[in-house]
Write an enzyme that holds these catalytic residues in place. Structure first.
Site, PDB file in Angstrom:
ATOM      1  N   GLU A   1       0.929  -1.144   0.088  1.00 23.74           N
ATOM      2  CA  GLU A   1      -0.144  -0.077   0.062  1.00 23.74           C
ATOM      3  C   GLU A   1       0.814   1.339  -0.023  1.00 23.74           C
ATOM      4  OE1 GLU A   1      -2.288   1.440   3.127  1.00 23.74           O
ATOM      5  OE2 GLU A   1      -0.728   1.429   4.706  1.00 23.74           O
ATOM      6  N   ASN A   2       1.909   1.215   0.367  1.00 27.73           N
ATOM      7  CA  ASN A   2       2.966   2.253   0.319  1.00 27.73           C
ATOM      8  C   ASN A   2       4.100   2.238  -0.469  1.00 27.73           C
ATOM      9  OD1 ASN A   2       2.385   1.801   3.687  1.00 27.73           O
ATOM     10  ND2 ASN A   2       1.841   3.762   2.880  1.00 27.73           N
TER      11      ASN A   2
ATOM     12  N   ASN B   1      -5.356   1.014   3.700  1.00 26.23           N
ATOM     13  CA  ASN B   1      -6.000   2.558   3.518  1.00 26.23           C
ATOM     14  C   ASN B   1      -5.484   3.409   2.598  1.00 26.23           C
ATOM     15  OD1 ASN B   1      -3.876   2.393   5.559  1.00 26.23           O
ATOM     16  ND2 ASN B   1      -4.464   4.344   5.829  1.00 26.23           N
ATOM     17  N   HIS B   2      -4.072   3.266   1.960  1.00 26.31           N
ATOM     18  CA  HIS B   2      -3.648   3.781   1.030  1.00 26.31           C
ATOM     19  C   HIS B   2      -3.859   3.217  -0.368  1.00 26.31           C
ATOM     20  CE1 HIS B   2      -2.125   6.691   3.750  1.00 26.31           C
ATOM     21  NE2 HIS B   2      -1.414   5.949   4.296  1.00 26.31           N
TER      22      HIS B   2
ATOM     23  N   HIS C   1      -5.332  -5.138   8.258  1.00 26.42           N
ATOM     24  CA  HIS C   1      -4.721  -3.802   8.082  1.00 26.42           C
ATOM     25  C   HIS C   1      -5.346  -2.843   9.018  1.00 26.42           C
ATOM     26  CE1 HIS C   1      -1.865  -1.032   5.984  1.00 26.42           C
ATOM     27  NE2 HIS C   1      -2.923  -0.075   5.910  1.00 26.42           N
TER      28      HIS C   1
ATOM     29  N   HIS D   1       3.331  -0.102  11.048  1.00 25.09           N
ATOM     30  CA  HIS D   1       4.747  -0.067  10.591  1.00 25.09           C
ATOM     31  C   HIS D   1       5.902  -0.202  11.317  1.00 25.09           C
ATOM     32  CE1 HIS D   1       3.946   2.662   6.556  1.00 25.09           C
ATOM     33  NE2 HIS D   1       2.796   1.849   6.770  1.00 25.09           N
TER      34      HIS D   1
HETATM   35 FE   LIG Z   1       1.258   1.482   5.510  1.00 27.60          FE
HETATM   36 FE   LIG Z   2      -1.915   1.972   6.047  1.00 32.54          FE
END
Ligand SMILES: [Fe+2]
Ligand SMILES: [Fe+2]
Ligand SMILES: [Fe+2]
Ligand SMILES: [Fe+2]
Ligand SMILES: [Fe+2]
Ligand SMILES: [Fe+2]
Ligand SMILES: [Fe+2]
Ligand SMILES: [Fe+2]
Lengths: 260, 260, 260, 260
Positions: free
Chosen positions: C39-40, C67-68, C151, C178
């Site tokens: 996602e990142n 969420n990203h 997540h 993270h």
């Molecule tokens: Fe993340």
């Molecule tokens: Fe996230």
């Protein structure tokens, strides 16, 4: 002395409403001093120097802000040099700009204008209840009236802030929700109060934003880029009458619509 | 047909206001059907069977609820047997009670009453925007009017919900903030709308609670046990006029005060 | 069968860590199947087609999101055509992409890979607890193993989700904070669990972002534009050993650092 | 000097774990000073005088707290008289108790113990980043070591707080999530850091609470009364080695399980 406070001005439509209605209202309603919330006045978020000066030229004497204060980066270039622009006082020590200022009314009396952000459902700032107590101490003897724009989300925090200042401020108005409330009154001690003044901008919108975009966001949970709506304009404000001994004698809601 | 909707009734003071004013208003304003939000009607939080029957006896036809629906445990004992008590429809499948019901108006027409909770700054429930679409499908052909109490915090979500149902529901009223808004209007398509009806209970309070207690909480950040306030009562409601083809013809705010 | 799951890959530094370490780990630790949270992976937020293919080429078999997911707009152009990219399953019906997929392991067994977002302190989505129950029903008889990337932010929700699936999924790993947790274990019923796998990216950072920028944000409360940090890399992952009857026999944390 | 810090002690099971393991660990691991987070030590929420003294008698030298500090009302009766009980320092001026204290180690050196609450996803308190800077100024010349328990939810805020104090505090440990993280390290400047130490209490639970109750809450969205879980105990702590010039030389995670 009659004070007009205009709720969150939303982008170009909001400025257009000011242009169309403010000079007329000042004249017809014998307004002596105008304060406006400008946190959304440039493109729906933040403020620029040009927009601020436009508002001053149209008759606004002091601009207050809110959680969108810093959205347009150029504010950092002019806020320190512009005493008529007031940002929330509960940012930490060292924040650019001023959280309050003292201004002279046409009759020579002094009015302090304060701006605060609420914290419930909002950003983490210093406690507005504690902070305003300290500022009121400093103001003692230096002004005749105290006006506070409390920029908050939760009704509990806003109503509590009104009671906190009942008898200590002349006027406490709420902003930020962009919807005018119908609870204007004079609190014991002579403090004019309203939970939210409402916004000045495009009426057929979701608090200023194109309704289709906000609906898409709520229905899909996907990211949507918001744009300021167009169409019929609304002008939301309150007129307060300042009386003797720092008190307010009256508060009246203004809620006008006009075609752009 | 003239419909009266009463905003969040707060504990004993709220019921006292109902007792003092409701029969009179029904008569003087020619009210045909009364809906009231009862989520705070028992001691400031939740509802009991006795309180629900008191309200029905005083002239309330249907009670809607909100995020405080389950605060009084005894609701689990009677909600399944009481079709005139409507809890938010966006609780998960299997939740006790009903999220909507169909009722007969004095003229024989049918009105569906729905209740939803918002999600912004509130509890995690099913999407009200998606859910209401599915329920409206089911209601097609089964009722003449649709009334929705949207119990939400954020103005953006509430205004968006109004637009979501513009032309699809007869009336959409907001509750939960306990402060009446001044944005009542008929949306395109004939939907009467207001962001918040406000509360019915003790006026000199912070949304129903003793103001000293709420102030102590905000100033100290320490836990405080809240109690319902006393004193002057306020009665917040809206009257809507139902018209042809499921539309609303008019919406009028009511905001009365009376000594207990 | 030995499964490697890699925690949130952060931008270019995260991809560099994958490039330097993944082929070696696959070989030395006899890994049969690789899943990674992406996602990142593109510039710290979202994913692009090029980045996804880079990861697939480096040995990743399936990418999960969070969420990203939608931060890079081009995902809307390729997600529907890429079955190896799994986005959270609790977005509403009609959302582009897939919330789960079934993949074939080298030994011919089938593994379902699911992705969910938590709701506590996060976005309003469908209930992951209710949704996963429905998906598990559909999966019955169609796969040998079930892998879930949950997540989420709040430990309470993540730990509860692990217990919710104990004995029903083979592996439940947490992502999003993270920071790797030290609570890896086999829950009763044979479900490998860890609250958070941690991130793969720049170690001397605030969860991937340049620490000076995040500190500026916390100290000043002013808006700050975040940038991915540089320097020493960390690689956070777990290895799980799949056993008979859909169970996991073992879970081991991997937490390596390497110079870029 | 070897310091033991024990993560959130949860009710009776947590105190039982302390009783069974603390005296043994002090002896076998040559511990010189013990600090423990006691915000959940009485019945899962708050602390009582009896519980505090039990912990002191079992070998705890200083107790730190968190967002549950005030849950047991009797704390207001003894906190002002108990210098070994440290509550978050970022409550407003005038709050009962102390936000930090200076204690003497067995070798005669002085250690300051500070407690802070985070604000992200938590209560509105004073800024911990600003506050800790002011306290460190006051501490200059008055102590040899600085120990900080940062009680926070969001990893971003906790990791940022660690970097904020890198080279300025001897030890920064995180608490509140009740799940131990695996990121312990010595930050540049000699500051021992871990994002969360984890909790000491019933292992087969959702962060201390009976898992069936938390699952019921997440699945139904109905109110559920939480109770502390029972069964196998876990003991989560870190041992730090204090070195010259206020620095930490080492940090080691402890994660033990024992039957009650
Ligand atoms: Fe993340
Ligand atoms: Fe996230
Ligand atoms: Fe605004
Ligand atoms: Fe705002
Ligand atoms: Fe209410
Ligand atoms: Fe409510
Ligand atoms: Fe806590
Ligand atoms: Fe805790």
């Amino acid at each position: 002395m009659r004070l007009l406070f205009i709720g969150d001005i939303i982008g170009k439509p909001g400025r257009r409403a000011i242009e169309l209605l403010l000079p007329k209202i000042i004249k017809e309603r014998n307004i002596d001093f105008v304060i406006a919330n400008g946190e959304n006045s440039a493109g729906g978020n933040g403020i620029t120097k040009d927009v601020a000066y436009d508002l001053f030229n149209l008759g606004v004497n002091v601009i207050t802000m809110g959680n969108h204060t810093w959205d347009k980066k150029e504010i950092f270039d002019f806020i320190d040099g512009e005493p008529k622009l007031i940002r929330p006082a509960n940012y930490p020590v060292g924040t650019p700009g001023r959280g309050w200022g003292i201004f002279t009314l046409p009759n020579g009396k002094k009015i302090a204008v304060l701006n605060y952000c609420g914290r419930v459902f909002m950003d983490n700032l210093d406690c507005p209840f504690q902070s305003v107590g300290r500022v009121l101490e400093q103001l003692k003897g230096n002004c005749d009236y105290v006006f506070v724009d409390f920029h908050g989300e939760a009704t509990s925090e806003k109503v509590a802030f009104g009671w906190h200042l009942a008898g200590r401020a002349s006027v406490v108005v709420g902003t930020h929700t962009h919807v005018q409330t119908a609870d204007e009154r004079i609190l014991p001690g002579g403090t004019a109060y309203i939970t939210d003044v409402g916004m000045t901008g495009p009426r057929d919108s979701v608090i200023g934003v194109k309704k289709e975009l906000v609906l898409k966001k709520f229905i899909t949970s996907l990211p949507v880029r918001f744009e300021t709506a167009a169409g019929t304009l609304q002008f939301c404000a309150v007129i307060t009458e300042l009386a003797e001994k720092g008190k307010a004698a009256d508060i009246e809601r203004i809620n006008l619509t006009i075609e752009p």
